[in-house]
Design an enzyme around this catalytic site. Structure first.
Site, PDB file in Angstrom:
ATOM      1  N   TYR A   1       0.809  -1.338   0.131  1.00 50.06           N
ATOM      2  CA  TYR A   1       0.036  -0.006  -0.026  1.00 50.06           C
ATOM      3  C   TYR A   1       1.026   1.337   0.021  1.00 50.06           C
ATOM      4  O   TYR A   1       2.075   1.323   0.495  1.00 50.06           O
ATOM      5  CB  TYR A   1      -1.177   0.047   1.072  1.00 50.06           C
ATOM      6  N   CYS A   2       0.264   2.344  -0.700  1.00 46.45           N
ATOM      7  CA  CYS A   2       1.096   3.820  -0.863  1.00 46.45           C
ATOM      8  C   CYS A   2       2.481   3.211  -1.354  1.00 46.45           C
ATOM      9  O   CYS A   2       3.483   3.809  -0.813  1.00 46.45           O
ATOM     10  CB  CYS A   2       1.049   4.244   0.560  1.00 46.45           C
TER      11      CYS A   2
END
Length: 280
Positions: free
Chosen positions: A148-149
């Site tokens: 994620y990110c």
């Protein structure tokens, strides 16, 4: 002396520890605090600063996350499961904050010499390596696909991401932020964000390519190092490292006009977040 070494070795550091006090407070207060430090350091009103901060069960959404076609359903999913969604005021995508994640902000000034974006990232990369000498030679910085990110300064060991770096620039100052997953399960955090995207997309195609989360590529330092790593231990290491890097450490909290400046930035951050979330 190269720029990274120079930036990490000022005459003194200012240190603000909110690793415990932040647990009962909104992460919006942290974004306002970083803006305040960015302003103060950038304008030469404060020594370079390091702040540690921890928040409980919060998912920080990016602007692109806010544009998910079914973002209302994703927000409801988070709230139903006891997570607080907020929208960040800097770049990037969704990240998880919880008591097992230590966030570190380094606030620097460009007064006297420019600091480009890669240089800001390199400062934090070196800081994390100094913080984790037992793993320094194994820490790599490149995008971990499926995390994620994701970004070019994902920090990983053996291909599994435990940290991500972002930057915010304001009033001649730079706030470089990193989240370090100390304990708990990296995969479980990733599963939460995967559920956010699956719910927020609901099968719909979008122009923006949201990450396809693979939980197995995320891990905590506890999992990667094979020994318990706590937020408390990392926070202690931060303080020891600051003393080793500089001539002194000032633990002064905001005072006087600094408090007024913080109030201004907090108002701005809270109002912006409310506007972004209203109508969802």
């Amino acid at each position: 002396m190269d720029l990274t070494t120079e930036l990490l070795q000022p005459p003194s550091w200012r240190f603000i520890d909110q690793s415990v006090s932040g647990l009962g407070r909104s992460a919006l207060e942290s974004f306002a605090m970083d803006d305040t430090l960015c302003h103060l350091v950038g304008q030469g009103m404060s020594a370079p600063a390091v702040r540690t901060w921890v928040h409980d069960r919060t998912v920080v959404l990016g602007i692109q996350d806010h544009r998910l076609p079914f973002i209302g359903d994703a927000v409801s999913l988070l709230e139903t499961n006891g997570w607080r969604p907020i929208v960040r005021n800097s770049g990037g995508l969704a990240v998880v904050l919880d008591p097992g994640v230590l966030n570190i902000t380094i606030a620097l000034t460009e007064r006297g010499r420019p600091i480009d974006i890669p240089a800001g990232y390199e400062v934090m990369l070196e800081f994390v390596r100094l913080l984790l000498p037992e793993a320094a030679d194994r820490i790599e910085a490149y995008e971990i696909v499926g995390s994620y990110c994701p970004g070019s300064y994902d920090l990983s060991i053996g291909g599994r991401k435990f940290a991500g770096i972002s930057q915010r620039r304001l009033r001649g100052g730079i706030a470089v932020q990193v989240y370090l997953c100390a304990g708990g399960s990296g995969a479980e955090r990733a599963e939460l964000i995967r559920d956010v995207y699956e719910t927020g997309l609901n099968g719909e195609k979008t122009k923006f390519q949201y990450p396809s989360i693979r939980p197995e590529v995320m891990a905590s330092l506890t999992e990667l190092l094979g020994k318990p790593v706590t937020v408390f231990e990392l926070n202690t290491r931060v303080q020891q490292l600051l003393h080793a890097l500089s001539g002194g450490v000032d633990r002064t909290l905001l005072e006087g006009e600094e408090v007024e400046l913080y109030a201004k930035y907090l108002k701005r951050v809270v109002e912006r977040n409310a506007k972004l979330l209203e109508g969802i």
